[in-house]
Design an enzyme around this catalytic site. Sequence first.
Site, short mmCIF file in Angstrom:
data_model
loop_
_atom_site.label_atom_id
_atom_site.label_comp_id
_atom_site.label_asym_id
_atom_site.label_seq_id
_atom_site.Cartn_x
_atom_site.Cartn_y
_atom_site.Cartn_z
N LYS A 41 0.84 -1.20 0.00
CA LYS A 41 0.00 0.00 0.00
C LYS A 41 0.88 1.25 0.00
CE LYS A 41 -3.78 -2.50 2.10
NZ LYS A 41 -4.51 -2.89 3.31
N GLN A 83 -4.92 -1.79 9.47
CA GLN A 83 -4.72 -3.08 8.81
C GLN A 83 -5.30 -4.21 9.67
OE1 GLN A 83 -3.34 -3.57 5.68
NE2 GLN A 83 -3.96 -5.69 5.97
N ASP A 106 -11.29 2.23 3.88
CA ASP A 106 -11.61 0.81 3.73
C ASP A 106 -13.12 0.59 3.73
OD1 ASP A 106 -9.42 -0.79 3.27
OD2 ASP A 106 -8.92 -1.06 5.39
#
Length: 265
Positions: A41, A83, A106
């Site tokens: 990322k 994450q 997200d």
Amino acid sequence: MIIDGKAIAAQVKASLQGSDAKLAVIMVGDDPASSVYVRNKERACAEVGIRSCSRRLPATASTKEVIASIAELSAWADGILVQLPLPEHIDGKKVLGAIPPEKDVDCFHPYNIGKLLTGEAGLRPCTPAGILHLLGDVRGKHCVIIGRSNIVGKPLALMLLHANATVTVCHSKTKDLASYTRQADVLISAVGKPRFITADMVKPGAVVIDVGINRDENGKLCGDVAFEEVAAKASAITPAPGGVGPMTVAMLLKNTVEAASYQKR
Ligand code: NAD
């Protein structure tokens, strides 16, 4: 046809060049797979000029400490992601709920999931968004999804419905799975088991999307689909790796740019 997720992701990334968006990534503990994802990322952000900042907290960090990091990084970043998976002692719901919804790249915050359910404009979860981008027009198509997770299966079902597909969601308790998969114009597997989808489960000419990321018996990365035999029967198929994975990252970058522009309005 092999659907080249890498090439399509590169096109998406090219369209994002020149943004001044900022992404913060928080990782708790040192799960090796998560470290690879976070590095990918960061690298992808650098490719398109998005500034990124990663905060790595020890596996012993508390829920409070993770939330404090979110608050601190919110002052700088347009997009924040934590994450997953988080260590078991951390209250994941609390942590995801502490991300300001407008920075939730997200799309795991209940507010954004609500907007997704009702079809209101806003951020969309990255993996399903990447799959929709690969599929294009699904109007009237029968899409069969295997997997009902909050990250892939459920949001994907909603997004396909909004795109006017007919959607069937199968899962671990589904009886006679192949009777559903054989009806699919578009078959999407998000199970997490190598060679789970074999040619006998696929209708001739179907489009097959392989979301799985697994290791085969030799430790090599692979998806859920027995690629060679299914590719011979499908009209189009994503490879794994090199299909959905790169699209997920591209959509994360797109969400970051969008989040930055929403916040400027
Ligand atoms: P998950 O473990 O939360 O969900 C797996 C789903 O598979 C469950 O809903 C379960 O009901 C279903 N399932 C399990 N066994 C089954 C069976 N025998 N028959 C039918 N259904 C069955 O996983 P997830 O987070 O949705 O991820 C699924 C896979 O996709 C994993 O391999 C994961 O690594 C991968 N993944 C890839 C990306 C990407 O960007 N390519 C993103 C997210 C997840």
